[in-house]
Scaffold this motif. Structure first.
Motif, mmCIF file in Angstrom:
data_model
loop_
_atom_site.group_PDB
_atom_site.id
_atom_site.type_symbol
_atom_site.label_atom_id
_atom_site.label_comp_id
_atom_site.label_asym_id
_atom_site.label_seq_id
_atom_site.Cartn_x
_atom_site.Cartn_y
_atom_site.Cartn_z
ATOM 1 N N ILE A 15 0.832 -1.206 0.000
ATOM 2 C CA ILE A 15 0.000 0.000 0.000
ATOM 3 C C ILE A 15 0.865 1.254 0.000
ATOM 4 N N GLY A 16 2.039 1.145 0.594
ATOM 5 C CA GLY A 16 2.936 2.291 0.650
ATOM 6 C C GLY A 16 2.616 3.244 1.782
ATOM 7 N N ALA A 17 1.966 2.725 2.833
ATOM 8 C CA ALA A 17 1.593 3.559 3.975
ATOM 9 C C ALA A 17 1.344 2.677 5.188
ATOM 10 N N VAL A 18 1.541 3.251 6.378
ATOM 11 C CA VAL A 18 1.205 2.542 7.610
ATOM 12 C C VAL A 18 0.098 3.297 8.332
ATOM 13 N N ALA A 60 -9.978 5.307 -7.483
ATOM 14 C CA ALA A 60 -8.548 5.010 -7.578
ATOM 15 C C ALA A 60 -7.744 5.737 -6.503
ATOM 16 N N GLY A 61 -8.342 5.903 -5.317
ATOM 17 C CA GLY A 61 -7.655 6.571 -4.224
ATOM 18 C C GLY A 61 -6.950 5.599 -3.302
ATOM 19 N N GLY A 62 -6.639 6.061 -2.091
ATOM 20 C CA GLY A 62 -5.921 5.241 -1.128
ATOM 21 C C GLY A 62 -6.682 3.999 -0.697
ATOM 22 N N SER A 63 -7.997 4.127 -0.547
ATOM 23 C CA SER A 63 -8.813 2.963 -0.157
ATOM 24 C C SER A 63 -8.790 1.894 -1.245
ATOM 25 N N ALA A 64 -8.849 2.344 -2.501
ATOM 26 C CA ALA A 64 -8.790 1.405 -3.616
ATOM 27 C C ALA A 64 -7.467 0.644 -3.601
ATOM 28 N N GLN A 65 -6.380 1.344 -3.311
ATOM 29 C CA GLN A 65 -5.066 0.714 -3.266
ATOM 30 C C GLN A 65 -5.007 -0.354 -2.170
ATOM 31 N N ALA A 66 -5.586 -0.063 -1.022
ATOM 32 C CA ALA A 66 -5.619 -1.038 0.071
ATOM 33 C C ALA A 66 -6.440 -2.257 -0.312
ATOM 34 N N SER A 94 -1.157 0.234 -13.013
ATOM 35 C CA SER A 94 0.212 -0.093 -13.407
ATOM 36 C C SER A 94 1.085 -0.354 -12.184
ATOM 37 N N GLU A 95 0.974 0.530 -11.189
ATOM 38 C CA GLU A 95 1.781 0.396 -9.974
ATOM 39 C C GLU A 95 1.472 -0.903 -9.247
ATOM 40 N N MET A 96 0.169 -1.190 -9.058
ATOM 41 C CA MET A 96 -0.210 -2.357 -8.271
ATOM 42 C C MET A 96 -0.013 -3.660 -9.036
ATOM 43 N N SER A 97 -0.151 -3.613 -10.350
ATOM 44 C CA SER A 97 0.118 -4.800 -11.158
ATOM 45 C C SER A 97 1.584 -5.198 -11.047
ATOM 46 N N GLU A 98 2.443 -4.196 -11.080
ATOM 47 C CA GLU A 98 3.885 -4.452 -10.953
ATOM 48 C C GLU A 98 4.228 -4.982 -9.564
ATOM 49 N N LYS A 99 3.585 -4.439 -8.547
ATOM 50 C CA LYS A 99 3.879 -4.846 -7.174
ATOM 51 C C LYS A 99 3.345 -6.241 -6.849
ATOM 52 N N THR A 100 2.148 -6.560 -7.356
ATOM 53 C CA THR A 100 1.479 -7.796 -6.941
ATOM 54 C C THR A 100 1.623 -8.940 -7.937
ATOM 55 N N GLY A 101 1.883 -8.600 -9.199
ATOM 56 C CA GLY A 101 2.035 -9.636 -10.211
ATOM 57 C C GLY A 101 0.732 -10.161 -10.786
ATOM 58 N N THR A 127 -15.385 2.513 -3.980
ATOM 59 C CA THR A 127 -14.636 3.289 -2.995
ATOM 60 C C THR A 127 -14.867 4.787 -3.190
ATOM 61 N N VAL A 128 -15.817 5.149 -4.039
ATOM 62 C CA VAL A 128 -16.014 6.561 -4.376
ATOM 63 C C VAL A 128 -16.830 7.265 -3.289
ATOM 64 N N THR A 129 -16.432 8.480 -2.951
ATOM 65 C CA THR A 129 -17.082 9.209 -1.860
ATOM 66 C C THR A 129 -18.467 9.716 -2.235
ATOM 67 N N SER A 130 -18.794 9.695 -3.527
ATOM 68 C CA SER A 130 -20.135 10.132 -3.934
ATOM 69 C C SER A 130 -21.216 9.243 -3.331
ATOM 70 N N GLY A 131 -20.818 8.043 -2.892
ATOM 71 C CA GLY A 131 -21.765 7.144 -2.242
ATOM 72 C C GLY A 131 -22.325 7.702 -0.951
ATOM 73 N N MET A 132 -21.643 8.707 -0.384
ATOM 74 C CA MET A 132 -22.116 9.310 0.864
ATOM 75 C C MET A 132 -23.353 10.181 0.642
ATOM 76 N N ASP A 133 -23.593 10.572 -0.609
ATOM 77 C CA ASP A 133 -24.755 11.407 -0.927
ATOM 78 C C ASP A 133 -25.874 10.517 -1.454
ATOM 79 N N ILE A 134 -26.884 10.306 -0.632
ATOM 80 C CA ILE A 134 -27.979 9.391 -0.957
ATOM 81 C C ILE A 134 -28.778 9.866 -2.166
ATOM 82 N N ARG A 135 -28.601 11.144 -2.538
ATOM 83 C CA ARG A 135 -29.369 11.692 -3.665
ATOM 84 C C ARG A 135 -28.769 11.309 -5.015
#
Length: 212
Positions: A15-18, A60-66, A94-101, A127-135
């Motif tokens: 993930i590249g983060a702790v 494609a944010g941090g949550s997606a990477q996790a 591209s980044e995650m494909s290279e890291k995970t194979g 993982t998109v934040t638009s899901g927080m808006d029920i409308r």
């Protein structure tokens, strides 16, 4: 924080983060519990074998990477990352494909091939934040999905997003985001204390704090 750790877990490295640090024997061990928390939320719902699954991730944010990290470790077949900004999707894929194979493709949410990918999808994760808006309507056409596709939204406020409501109305199995949040916290607690926490009680306390 990553460069300051003496050792890091496989998940934190990918993930590249702790998000959890354990101080032991004069060393600092870095962990990232988001990936395991997501997988645990699937396990709670009886989804224990992800090997060979085809997955679409919206965002494609941090949550997606996790989540990509967790799914790759579990042995999914391939992943499509669909994002509004094509460049971000391609970069993360591209980044995650290279890291995970494993095979990971980045596309735009407007890609003409998204319907084809969706029709073969076993697991859809938003993982998109638009899901927080029920409308707002879901960012993907759920009519494309096959009947046994599992739909997950990691947003936990509201507890049921429009994506999950729409998917449930179509008879699809749905999983909300509270499980990921609770389980990643429970995993951190266990790393710190060595004690396996009562996840059910934690979930009830979280729900009451948010919506009680």
């Amino acid at each position: 924080m990553l460069p300051l750790m003496d050792e890091v877990s496989k998940e934190a490295e990918l993930i590249g983060a702790v998000n959890t640090m354990v101080f032991r024997d004069g060393k600092v061990f870095g962990h990232n519990t988001d990936a395991k928390g997501f997988i645990a939320s699937l396990n709670e719902e009886g989804i224990n074998n992800l090997k060979g699954m085809k997955v679409i991730i919206l965002g494609a944010g941090g949550s997606a990477q996790a989540i990509v990290t967790g799914l790759a470790i579990e042995g999914v077949s391939n992943i499509v990352i669909a994002n509004r900004t094509l460049e971000k999707a391609i970069s993360l894929a591209s980044e995650m494909s290279e890291k995970t194979g494993i095979s990971i493709k980045g596309i735009s949410l407007n890609d003409s091939n998204l319907s084809e990918f969706a029709s073969n999808c076993d697991l859809l994760v938003s993982t998109v934040t638009s899901g927080m808006d029920i409308r707002l309507d879901p960012v993907i056409n759920l009519d494309w999905l096959k009947k046994d596709c599992i739909v997950c939204d990691i947003v936990y406020t509201p507890p049921e997003t429009n994506l999950l409501i729409s998917a449930k109305n179509k008879g699809l199995k749905t999983i909300g985001g509270m499980g990921m949040l609770v389980n990643q916290g429970a995993i951190s607690f266990q790393l710190w204390t060595g004690i396996s926490p009562p996840v059910k009680i934690m979930r009830e306390a979280l729900f009451n704090a948010l919506f009680g």
